[in-house]
Motif scaffolding. Structure first.
Motif: not given
Length: 797
Positions: A32-48
């Motif tokens: 939990s201290k040294s190997y915590a996972p990272e998470k990514i999210y992308l916000h786009y200007d539109k969906s299509s």
């Protein structure tokens, strides 16, 4: 003796249990201290998007629920449906965020575009938790063909609660029915025994998910019969039923979770010992010891109101700390979000009129990092996922969740129970418990990117014993627009670099070693940048977005884009009337002057030398030997080291390489064969450091001016971060010839760099309408310094 032996056995068992418990606790703590996972999210200007459009994005990177402060580089792969990597975007991460863009090729003709984002650190762990997204691509109306709906192929999966179906105890079995595109299919069915006796009827409750409970008996097999939405009948077999074991079931009661553990018949008459462990965000929440006889059960009440929101995992271990059952549940304590206030200061939906917005962050919050998109409200919008549903839910479970944002739309009991079906039908396993209980930590093959991609290198071909730490290397950095000279000190181990000099785009690095005994050495530059991965088997391993029929919004969007490119193409097609000009051929030095010089260097009283067309230039050891005696009034003494210069009756001379101020030592090591043009200015020269004493400006060969087969100045090609472009937002309050065209932009405003701080909680912004939009959709997403998330939408009519 027997009593002593019994005591020793008990003590050994105790110490083995204590050591196992301690080892698990310490290993989980280290992870939990040294190997915590990272998470990514992308916000786009539109969906299509349509082919030819630019996808604008803002990436948010979290670690332990907070903006990541460690990984400095983000990779985003843009992959076509056939597995071709169209672009490998590499971006610097600052305060847990970065932004960029991707231009979809004009000839792209697939219905989807896959996006995968990750850091180096994330590649050390299960790749199922990398960011993956399929973006829908609208085919241009002119290339659309009549779309025939394919035959729907339904399938069903069964998920025994806890992991296994155990004979002799009550088991809950969840199910999920989907079509071949991963879309949910509503079903109804029956559970029957081998004699055809009805045991249980069931039907899907939400998005093709549901559950049923039964107690399997010895010697009896069971079959599921079900009917899909098209009234097609199916028969399926349940997962293997184990003859004995332990069943773990969970129910939700307000802010508590009730765990019931049941044992079936076994060969052991003595009580069995079990260990119930709760983990969340890679951290240990609780441990609980349980003792059970055969054919018995016990319950445990776990309070959850003090926990952070997210996925809580219950894992049941046997007495040897072997995992035998697991169950996940979602905790929603509604502490994770904040709501910005948006005020429309000026609203004008008329053609090309200015609109002004004010965004206010609550005073109680720490700094906020936001992105905003303003689009035409009438184009299609994907509301199935947002920054909250991704970070709290989608990024922590395996498998596809249909419409994850729905589960955060309100706090009703019905949504809570539906979300629990998601927990039952999606796997979760960040821990490899077999390793954890042995104290084995994750293997790290990709060190974390804790520094930015910066200019760094090392000398080769010279013994390190000869390096004193006082040597230096001169580097000319050239990109598509400019050149610059950098002087870097060389350390005793032969390395050099500047951690503050970030590298963007592709640059050419020419180097010269500024010491005579280093002339035989060479320099190699290194940028610790991951190459684009191979997606050869992409089409076999990943499911694409569902082929969809056109909607009113998608149709309007497609027409807007078609009109936009039609305007651009017509503008490109305009051809100026042919004009015939008769002129004498310029002298070669004038051609080179126009090609190489700029600013104050393109003017002034000077001597000019064309080395490209002077075959004798290659016979000289350095440029100063070549110039010696060729410039009236300038004394060049090449017998001294370094070479000295003096105008008759005046002072020294300023030296420039590609219009960058340099020194004589650098130029003495520069190969004459790599020089195209020299311009020597008589005093006074006001173009730079030369002041009034005159200057010598030396220009290196470009492109086709380079001599074939000539080694020239040693060089390396360095590829750094992807260039970030700026979203074009017109200003109709001032005249610009580009504004004469029809404006049909579907994205009216995009800004990924909105920030608030302790001094200013208000953000003001403005944008201009296009020529056709009658209402706007505003979407704001972001995160505060302490990890609070926001997803905000508002329509302006």
């Amino acid at each position: 003796m027997k009593k002593l032996l019994f005591v020793l056995i008990c003590l050994c068992t105790f110490f083995r249990y204590a050591n196992s418990q301690s080892l698990l606790d310490s290993t989980v703590l280290k992870i939990s201290k040294s190997y915590a996972p990272e998470k990514i999210y992308l916000h786009y200007d539109k969906s299509s998007y349509c082919a030819g459009e630019t996808v604008w994005f803002k990436a948010y990177l979290l670690e332990g629920g907070l903006p990541s402060a460690q990984s400095k580089t983000l990779y985003v792969d843009w992959v076509a449906d056939n597995g071709t990597v169209l672009s490998h975007v590499v971006s610097p991460v600052l305060s847990g965020a970065t932004n960029g863009q991707f231009e979809i090729p004009q000839n792209y003709n697939y219905r989807s575009l896959h996006v995968r984002a990750y850091t180096k650190w994330m590649l050390n762990f299960d790749t199922a938790f990398l960011y993956n997204k399929d973006i829908h691509i609208l085919l241009k109306a002119s290339t659309e063909t009549p779309h025939t709906a394919p035959a729907i192929i339904s399938s069903i999966q069964f998920f025994p609660e806890g992991g296994d179906i155990i004979r002799g105890v009550t088991n809950r079995v969840a199910f999920k029915a989907n079509d071949q595109y991963g879309r949910p299919v509503e079903i109804k069915g029956t559970l029957e025994d081998s004699k055809g006796t009805l045991i249980q009827s069931f039907s899907s409750v939400h998005d093709g998910m549901g559950s049923f409970s039964f107690t399997p008996q010895q010697g009896i097999d069971y079959t599921v019969k079900w009917i899909d939405e098209k009234d097609k009948e199916h028969t399926s077999v349940l997962p293997t039923i184990k003859p004995s074991g332990v069943s773990m079931q969970m129910t939700i009661e307000d802010t508590k979770r009730v765990i019931r553990i049941s044992t079936g018949a076994s060969n052991e008459k003595a009580p069995q010992d079990f260990h119930l462990v709760g983990t969340m965000n890679q951290g240990l929440v609780f441990t609980n010891d349980i003792s059970l006889n055969e054919n018995s059960s016990v319950g445990r009440i776990i309070p959850t109101e003090e926990l952070l929101s997210g996925v809580l995992t219950f894992t049941l271990f046997d007495e040897n700390w072997t995992p035998i059952a697991e169950r996940i549940t979602f905790i929603n304590n509604n502490e994770y979000a904040f709501q910005p206030i948006m005020e429309v200061q000026k609203s004008d939906l008329n053609k090309r009129k200015r609109n002004e917005l004010e965004i206010q962050i609550p005073d109680s919050l720490q700094d906020a990092n936001l992105s905003i998109a303003v689009t035409d409200m009438s184009i299609e919008k994907d509301t199935s996922e947002n920054i909250i549903s991704h970070f709290l839910l989608s990024s922590d479970v395996r498998g596809k969740i249909n419409n994850p944002a729905y589960y955060f739309s309100n706090n009703s009991d019905s949504i809570t129970q539906q979300l629990d079906l998601v927990m039952l039908t999606n796997g979760w396993r960040r821990y490899k418990w077999e390793d954890v209980t042995k104290g084995k930590l994750p293997a790290i093959t990709h060190p974390r990117d804790n520094t930015y991609l910066h200019l760094t290198g090392q000398l080769f071909g010279v013994p390190k014993s000869q390096l004193s730490g006082k040597e230096s290397v001169a580097i000319i950095l050239k990109d598509s627009t400019r050149s610059r000279l950098e002087i870097m000190d060389v350390a005793k181990d032969g390395t050099f670099g500047d951690p503050e000099m970030l590298v963007f785009d592709t640059i050419k690095a020419y180097f010269s070693l500024k010491s005579k005994f280093l002339k035989q050495a060479t320099a190699k530059f290194s940028i610790d940048r991951l190459p684009a991965p191979n997606y050869t088997n992409f089409s076999k391993n990943l499911q694409y977005v569902t082929p969809s029929f056109d909607t009113t919004g998608a149709s309007r969007h497609s027409l807007m884009v078609l009109k936009y490119f039609d305007i651009i193409n017509k503008d490109k097609a305009q051809v100026l009337q042919t004009v015939t000009v008769t002129a004498r051929k310029k002298p070669s030095v004038d051609v080179l002057d126009a090609k190489y010089t700029s600013g104050l260097f393109s003017h002034g009283d000077s001597y000019q030398f064309d080395l490209i067309n002077d075959p004798a230039s290659g016979a000289y050891g350095d440029i100063f030997s070549y110039l010696q005696g060729r410039i009236a009034g300038l004394q060049i003494n090449t017998t001294s080291f370094p070479t000295t210069f003096k105008w008759r009756g005046g002072g020294g001379v300023g030296l420039f390489l590609d219009e960058i101020h340099t020194d004589v030592e650098m130029l003495q090591t520069f190969p004459v064969s790599d020089i195209a043009y020299v311009k020597v200015f008589r005093p006074p020269f006001m173009g730079g450091f030369g002041g009034s004493n005159g200057a010598i400006a030396i220009y290196t060969r470009k492109g086709d001016d380079r001599v074939a087969g000539s080694s020239g100045l040693s060089s390396n090609t360095i590829i750094g971060y992807t260039i970030v472009k700026q979203f074009y937002s017109p200003n109709y309050d001032i005249y610009d010839s580009k504004n004469d065209q029809l404006d049909v932009r579907s994205t009216l405003y995009w800004n990924p760099l909105l920030r608030s701080n302790a001094k200013s909680k208000k953000i003001d912004l403005s944008f201009y309408n296009n020529d056709i939009t009658k209402s706007f959709r505003v979407v704001i997403e972001g995160i505060t310094k302490d990890g609070l998330l926001t997803h905000f939408e508002q329509v302006i009519k």
